[in-house]
Design a protein around this motif. Structure first.
Motif, PDB file in Angstrom:
ATOM      1  N   ASN A  96      -2.459   6.161   0.937  1.00 26.09           N
ATOM      2  CA  ASN A  96      -1.886   4.937   0.371  1.00 26.09           C
ATOM      3  C   ASN A  96      -2.140   4.907  -1.136  1.00 26.09           C
ATOM      4  OD1 ASN A  96      -4.560   4.092  -0.014  1.00 26.09           O
ATOM      5  ND2 ASN A  96      -4.585   2.881   1.873  1.00 26.09           N
ATOM      6  N   TYR A 108       0.794  -1.227   0.000  1.00 29.79           N
ATOM      7  CA  TYR A 108       0.000   0.000   0.000  1.00 29.79           C
ATOM      8  C   TYR A 108       0.832   1.286   0.000  1.00 29.79           C
ATOM      9  CZ  TYR A 108      -4.087  -2.894   0.924  1.00 29.79           C
ATOM     10  OH  TYR A 108      -5.096  -3.832   0.825  1.00 29.79           O
ATOM     11  N   THR A 128      -5.391   2.552   6.067  1.00 32.74           N
ATOM     12  CA  THR A 128      -5.300   1.263   5.398  1.00 32.74           C
ATOM     13  C   THR A 128      -5.900   0.187   6.294  1.00 32.74           C
ATOM     14  OG1 THR A 128      -3.280   1.920   4.227  1.00 32.74           O
ATOM     15  CG2 THR A 128      -3.740  -0.447   4.409  1.00 32.74           C
TER      16      THR A 128
END
Length: 330
Positions: free
Chosen positions: A80, A24, A87
């Motif tokens: 991200n 990410y 996330t």
């Protein structure tokens, strides 16, 4: 626990995020330092430093809301690859930021800066709402029950102390109990006034609250102050943020009286200031531990009594203040 032990205990935990950080954020960890149980300083193979923090699932909504409102004094997480601040993984939610090394400044200056940034947050997210008796009653009933129980426990403890010969631990308890009782009287008076405002369905400002206004959650980036860690923030009345802020920082040599009065005191609408005063006393009383050890109780009574005494000096107009529609029966 020493530093090496903390770092060893954190190894398995932080390493579980290795793949997610690569996926990410395209960063690879080569070293880390625990900051708290949920926060770490990360060092990558490119020798960049990041701040990593585990958070809750609803933190995304809060950061996104503030960003959409254009609130500029929040230190937002790095996005991200999905353009999200938070996330979510199979482990739990987390975010990262560039690690910002702070230059030490005076604590009292930091307190004053935090006060200003909280006010900015409250003012920029303010919206008018009508107080709702049906919602408020549940909260006040629960709070009243908790306070009644705490005062009963304190009274029972004092009665036990009175039944024994005086000693170095019992005397501070008995000498300071009257201050606790004064706080109880003040709470009853303030609650009646607040309930009166609620029943009248007064219109008040609701804002986004930080809800954990510690000076550790203020960072200075190239001369600009930013609030951090709004993960537990919520919408509410700003008096709550300021009560928590005052209790955490009232020991500093800051003119809290003028700061709070300038922001909250309005002789035609005392709700915000009454609510602030009420919550300060609630926090002081609720956090008092009651122990089987008299030396702990003695220390607690002295500390809490000193805090409440400073509170009474802070709000020295308390006895003469009335709502505009209140009359003097004397």
């Amino acid at each position: 626990m020493n530093h090496q032990s903390r770092k060893a205990d954190a190894f398995d935990k932080i390493r579980k995020y290795d793949n997610d950080l690569v996926k990410y954020y395209e960063i690879e960890i080569i070293d880390y330092e625990p900051i708290s149980a949920k926060a770490y300083k990360l060092v990558t193979n490119a020798n960049n430093e990041y701040f990593f923090k585990e958070t809750n699932d609803v933190a995304l909504e809060k950061y996104q809301y503030l960003a959409n409102q254009g609130i500029s004094n929040i230190l937002y997480p790095l996005e991200n690859i999905e353009k999200r601040f938070i996330t979510k993984t199979t482990q739990r939610s987390f975010y990262i930021n560039n690690y910002i090394q702070q230059i030490p400044i005076r604590e009292d200056a930091k307190v004053a800066n935090m006060f200003n940034e909280l006010n900015t947050l409250h003012n920029q997210t303010s919206m008018r709402k009508t107080l709702d008796p049906s919602k408020s009653r549940v909260k006040f009933d629960e709070l009243s029950s908790q306070l009644d129980y705490k005062f009963r426990v304190l009274e029972q403890m004092v009665r036990r102390v009175e039944s024994r010969p005086l000693d170095i631990f019992s005397m501070p308890i008995l000498e300071n109990y009257h201050t606790i009782l004064n706080a109880k009287k003040e709470l009853v008076k303030l609650q009646k006034r607040i309930i009166s405002s609620v029943k009248a369905r007064e219109s008040v400002n609701y804002s986004f609250l930080h809800n954990n206004p510690s000076i550790d959650h203020l960072l200075n980036v190239r001369g600009v102050n930013y609030l951090t860690s709004i993960d537990n923030g919520k919408t509410g009345i700003s008096s709550l943020d300021m009560a928590k802020f005052y209790v955490k920082n009232e020991s500093y040599d800051i003119d809290f009286k003028s700061m709070i009065l300038n922001e909250y005191y309005d002789e035609n609408h005392l709700f915000y200031y009454d609510y602030f005063r009420y919550l300060v006393l609630v926090i002081y009383i609720k956090r008092m531990p009651v122990s089987t050890e008299d030396y702990i109780n003695a220390s607690t009574f002295v500390e809490t009594s000193n805090c409440i005494t400073r509170y009474f000096n802070f709000s020295d107009y308390k006895e003469e203040t009335r709502y505009p529609n209140e009359t003097n029966n004397n």
